[in-house]
Design an enzyme around this catalytic site. Structure first.
Site, PDB file in Angstrom:
ATOM      1  N   SER A  96     105.456  61.787  -4.075  1.00 56.92           N
ATOM      2  CA  SER A  96     106.007  60.795  -3.159  1.00 56.92           C
ATOM      3  C   SER A  96     106.997  59.874  -3.875  1.00 56.92           C
ATOM      4  CB  SER A  96     104.848  60.009  -2.515  1.00 56.92           C
ATOM      5  OG  SER A  96     105.272  59.275  -1.402  1.00 56.92           O
ATOM      6  N   ASP A 218     102.922  66.792   7.220  1.00 55.20           N
ATOM      7  CA  ASP A 218     102.897  65.525   6.506  1.00 55.20           C
ATOM      8  C   ASP A 218     103.515  64.469   7.410  1.00 55.20           C
ATOM      9  OD1 ASP A 218     103.156  63.339   4.882  1.00 55.20           O
ATOM     10  OD2 ASP A 218     104.251  64.342   3.282  1.00 55.20           O
ATOM     11  N   HIS A 246      99.654  63.914   3.443  1.00 52.40           N
ATOM     12  CA  HIS A 246     100.675  63.483   2.485  1.00 52.40           C
ATOM     13  C   HIS A 246     100.223  63.590   1.034  1.00 52.40           C
ATOM     14  CE1 HIS A 246     104.206  61.433   1.046  1.00 52.40           C
ATOM     15  NE2 HIS A 246     103.507  60.402   0.590  1.00 52.40           N
TER      16      HIS A 246
END
Length: 265
Positions: A96, A218, A246
């Site tokens: 991320s 996601d 995620h």
């Protein structure tokens, strides 16, 4: 304060190995997020784990809103760690926003990196004309309002939504635990930096072979983002994995390992 202390750096794996893998976590987690991934690389690699400043009680004392007002500040911390440990040609694995910080670091010091692996990463989370980032401005303002109003209540709803996998609630519980370990004011500040960042132009300057691993479902990073990154990063290769949520390195570790290993070899 040393860099090793500031970022709670740990050296693991085979210290005689020629190759080094650096794992970088995303928002709401810390280095423990890699506990099911990192050991798969211990035999053949030096492995570096660290916490971004503000991720937990250990690193919160070093957080400053003035310093950490953009992802470049976290990129600088990555470069500090590599310099402190005298590491070059590292393989950087980032989840991320942690992955995007690594990309910015690699753009600044390209010779310090050999390959990047970005897991469910995004250069921009806000929907724009012709770009589906996943969040509207209004949605983000409501999210920040909830964080500010009652942080721990917000965590209780946010963690299972982002983690998904409702049939395995232990994963959402683990995420809620690390998210709750953040100081609420620090979490809000970091969240705003991440969600309002826009590095779509920057990633076009990332020269390294870059594996983009993306879970199929996601809520935080739509499929559109992954295709955008593959088109924009000169040597980007997109690999979809059959995971939900995620944080696939927590909920689908085996799939993530299977995606990474061929790219390293």
């Amino acid at each position: 304060m040393t860099i090793v202390t500031r970022n709670n750096v740990r050296l693991l794996g085979n210290q005689q190995a020629d190759k080094t893998v650096v794992f970088a976590h995303g928002f709401g987690t810390d280095q423990t997020a890699w506990s099911a991934i990192a050991p798969a690389f211990y035999d053949d690699h030096k492995v570096v784990l660290f916490d971004y400043v503000g991720a937990n009680e250990k690193t919160a004392p070093y957080f400053s809103q003035k310093k950490y007002k953009q992802l470049y500040s976290y990129a600088d911390d990555i470069l500090d760690i590599l310099e402190e440990l005298a590491l070059k040609d590292v393989i950087f694995v980032g989840h991320s926003a942690g992955g995007m910080s690594g990309a910015l670091a690699a753009i600044q010091e390209p010779t310090w990196f050999s390959k990047l692996i970005l897991l469910n990463s995004s250069p921009c989370y806000v929907n724009q004309e012709g770009y589906v980032g996943g969040f509207s401005q209004e949605t983000l303002e409501e999210l920040f309002s909830q964080m500010e109003g009652n942080f721990h209540s917000w965590v209780g709803g946010f963690a299972p939504m982002i983690m998904a996998n409702p049939d395995q609630p232990q994963f959402a519980s683990a995420f809620a635990k690390t998210l709750s370990a953040m100081r609420p004011d620090v979490a809000l500040s970091i969240a705003k930096v991440i969600f309002y960042s826009d590095h779509r132009n920057d990633i076009a300057r990332l020269p390294h072979p870059t594996l983009l691993i993306q879970g199929q479902k996601d809520i935080a990073v739509p499929v559109h983002v992954s295709h955008f990154m593959e088109k924009t990063i000169p040597n980007g290769v997109l690999s979809f994995i059959d995971t939900e949520g995620h944080l696939p390195h927590i909920s689908g570790a085996d799939e993530v390992i299977k995606a990474i290993k061929p790219f390293l070899n």
